[in-house]
Design an enzyme around this catalytic site. Structure first.
Site, mmCIF file in Angstrom:
data_model
loop_
_atom_site.group_PDB
_atom_site.id
_atom_site.type_symbol
_atom_site.label_atom_id
_atom_site.label_comp_id
_atom_site.label_asym_id
_atom_site.label_seq_id
_atom_site.Cartn_x
_atom_site.Cartn_y
_atom_site.Cartn_z
ATOM 1 N N MET A 175 0.827 -1.209 0.000
ATOM 2 C CA MET A 175 0.000 0.000 0.000
ATOM 3 C C MET A 175 0.865 1.264 0.000
ATOM 4 S SD MET A 175 -3.243 -0.652 -0.169
ATOM 5 C CE MET A 175 -3.929 0.929 0.362
ATOM 6 N N SER A 480 7.662 -58.194 -34.291
ATOM 7 C CA SER A 480 8.740 -58.859 -33.546
ATOM 8 C C SER A 480 8.613 -60.376 -33.585
ATOM 9 C CB SER A 480 8.752 -58.385 -32.093
ATOM 10 O OG SER A 480 7.536 -58.736 -31.437
ATOM 11 N N SER A 550 1.527 -54.157 -26.029
ATOM 12 C CA SER A 550 1.478 -53.670 -24.636
ATOM 13 C C SER A 550 2.713 -52.828 -24.328
ATOM 14 C CB SER A 550 1.329 -54.828 -23.649
ATOM 15 O OG SER A 550 2.288 -55.841 -23.856
#
Length: 643
Positions: A175, A480, A550
């Site tokens: 202030m 794979s 996964s």
């Protein structure tokens, strides 16, 4: 003030032992208020706390000397002391002039003891602010008088209200930089009142002050004689704490530890979260529901007849009941709720966004369970309080979502109990806390669904088939050789008279999972469903083979956790990316390279290889036939050992 010392350290030479005892007894009897300071960057939080510590004489002489030296080194302007340095302990904070970590400080006045948490103002560190707010009784929200209400003002106010802080102080700081203008203060208060009402804050106390000059911090200010309210410290000294309110609630104590020093003693230790308990009182063990009676109460000072909220005790029970860590002892006639599904408000605190459907550890009190979070119902816009659609939660997002646990937990809505309504989510891979949550309500369907006991057990199913159930989980990149090897393994098992079933990734997506895409969320849900199906098949005594990419360890670990130890066999088909791509019989890699397939594992989406698979197949060194033979020998060998 250059010789100021802590009132706790001060001891005149003529202070006799009786005076010391009386002083310490009086100090121990003081009530404790925990509060936080929060707001935007450079609103002056650290300076304000430093001023409170300085003016309340909570600084030792050597600390003051170091503070003056540090202030001179950083070239403090307008004062010979930089009060923020009392709180900003991290080197990075001193260099940048911002607060990063939560800094806790203790100080005391003649009327009360305080623990204050200086929380970060920068949006990046909002997670730290939530940490500080979780144990606070009050929040001092600072606003720079020159800037007014900012986004972080709204965010921190919303969070403070969300975590249940009952006392809000609006500290309009600096202030002195607006000439102590009453009109500026009044406008900020009016603006904040309008915002506060939209988030449920009905009451707050506004104080104009200056942390730098000390105006209205510990005493009144002549420069703001138009303000007739209390100083910040006087207001904090007068705030009520919730101890009495908690003591009037029904008895609750989460069991933290079962104390069994010998065969003759079995006590249940923990901190009483709410209510009062007495010897001879009937209590209920939740979630089992067994009712018994309190036999003895042991506190730090020995045997006692009663204990109340906030006290740590050991309770012994009149009956031999099944009770362990994570259970809750509660008033027999008014127990907490139990459910495995609920709606919660979640504050996301991790850089990595929420992965809906992924398993996280959920910790609530002394309970720890595996939980998944569904896509948010909505995310809250802290500026407008609007509800926004979002597929996930990102850093600092506040959203509402459904949470599913793998078993029922004991809880109460957060509005009724912060101890049994607040939880954290922990990343299972890194052990990092990623979110804080507050339970709103249980899902209605959770109370309508009960586990049905079945007479024919999984052991009976397995014995009928003469085998031990297994889930052989084949994982690896696309191309794979997972499906090829899994198919060979099942043929060999079938030839040996074993009962098996192969779940293949592509086949499953033609039916059960045809509604799922290949985004991260879709992949997570894909594996969750397969894991549940595989578990049911294992319950039927089957040997289940699954051939799925996964790609994420968390989901593979989640499936492992669904099964008894030893039944999940992770088989890593280890094929280099370039080799898998050359085998691209489906043409998927070529499409992914061309940008025609998004989120393709190995190209635009990661693959997290297993850390410690039970079986690793190097397809550059081993043929599919040899690998299948080795896998069957491994599994049959395990069965032979079991038999």
């Amino acid at each position: 003030m250059s010789g100021a010392v802590s009132d706790l350290a001060y001891r005149p030479d003529d202070l006799i032992a009786e005076d010391i005892d009386a002083y310490l007894a009086g100090h121990a009897a003081k009530s404790m208020l925990r509060f936080i300071t929060c707001g935007s960057v450079d609103d002056g939080k650290s300076t304000l706390i430093g001023r409170l510590l300085y003016d309340s004489r909570a600084i030792f002489a050597d600390q003051l000397a170091a503070l003056e030296a540090d202030s001179a080194r950083v070239g403090t302007q307008g004062s010979n002391i930089d009060f923020a340095l009392l709180v900003d302990g991290l080197a990075a904070e001193r260099e940048q002039g911002i607060t990063i970590d939560v800094a806790y400080r203790f100080f005391s006045t003649e009327k009360r003891k305080f623990i204050v948490a200086d929380t970060p103002g920068h949006e990046q560190y909002t997670r730290n602010m939530v940490t500080g707010a979780s144990t606070a009784d009050a929040a001092v929200i600072l606003i720079d008088a020159r800037k007014g209400i900012l986004t972080q003002t709204r965010r921190h106010s919303y969070l403070a209200h969300l975590v249940g802080i009952r006392h809000i102080v609006l500290a309009v700081n600096k202030m002195d930089l607006v000439d102590h203008d009453q009109g500026v203060f009044a406008q900020i208060v009016a603006d904040y009142a309008g915002f506060a009402s939209t988030i449920g804050i009905d009451e707050f106390t506004a104080i104009p002050l200056s942390g730098l000059t000390g105006a209205n911090v510990t005493g009144p200010s002549d420069a703001m004689d138009w303000y007739t309210g209390p100083s910040l410290l006087a207001h904090l000294e007068a705030l009520p704490v919730d101890d009495a309110r908690q003591a009037s609630w029904p008895f609750r104590m989460s069991v933290q530890w079962v104390n069994r020093p010998d065969l003759d003693f079995r006590g249940f230790a923990g901190q009483i979260a709410a209510g009062t308990v007495s010897v001879g009182e009937r209590v209920r063990v939740v979630p089992s529901g067994r009712i018994t009676t309190i036999a003895t109460i042991l506190g730090p000072d020995g045997v006692r007849q009663t204990a109340t909220a906030g006290e740590s005790v050991t309770l012994t029970l009149a009956d031999e009941v099944d009770c362990s860590r994570g259970d809750v002892l509660a008033a027999a006639g008014d127990p907490p709720q139990v459910a495995d599904q609920f709606v919660a408000t979640i504050v996301w605190m991790a850089d990595q966004p929420l992965a809906p459907g992924r398993g996280y550890w959920l910790k609530l009190g002394t309970q720890t369970v595996n939980a998944t979070v569904q896509p948010p119902r909505h995310v809250v816009d802290v500026n407008t309080q609007g509800h926004l659609a979002a597929p996930t939660l990102a850093l600092n997002d506040i959203g509402v979502a459904e949470v599913y646990c793998d078993r029922p937990i004991v809880f109460e809505p957060y509005r009724d109990s912060t101890d049994l309504g607040g939880f954290i989510l922990i990343d299972r891979a890194t052990n990092a806390t990623v979110a804080a949550g507050m339970i709103d309500q249980p899902l209605r369907r959770a109370g309508n669904v009960h586990w049905q006991s079945i007479d024919v057990t999984r052991e009976a199913h397995a014995a009928q088939k003469g085998q031990s159930p297994r889930v052989l989980w084949f994982t690896g990149l696309s191309g794979s050789g997972k499906s090829t090897i899994a198919n060979l393994v099942e043929k060999k098992l079938h030839a040996l008279g074993r009962h098996s079933f192969l779940l293949d990734g592509d086949n499953i997506r033609h039916g059960l999972n045809r509604d799922l895409d290949f985004s991260e969320a879709g992949r997570i849900e894909n594996i969750r469903r397969i894991g549940e199906v595989a578990r049911l098949m294992a319950d039927a005594g089957l040997i289940v083979l699954t051939a799925f990419i996964s790609p994420f360890r968390a989901e593979r670990d989640m499936v492992r956790g669904l099964l008894p130890p030893g039944e999940f066999v992770e088989i890593f088909i280890d094929t280099p990316l370039d080799v898998a791509e050359r085998r691209d019989v489906k043409g998927l890699y070529a499409k992914a390279r061309a940008g025609e397939i998004a989120d393709f594992t190995g190209i635009s989406s990661p693959y997290e290889a297993p850390d410690r698979p039970e079986i690793r197949v190097d397809t550059l060194r081993e043929t599919p036939e040899a690998a299948a033979e080795r896998i069957v020998e491994h599994v049959i060998g395990v069965w032979s050992h079991e038999l």
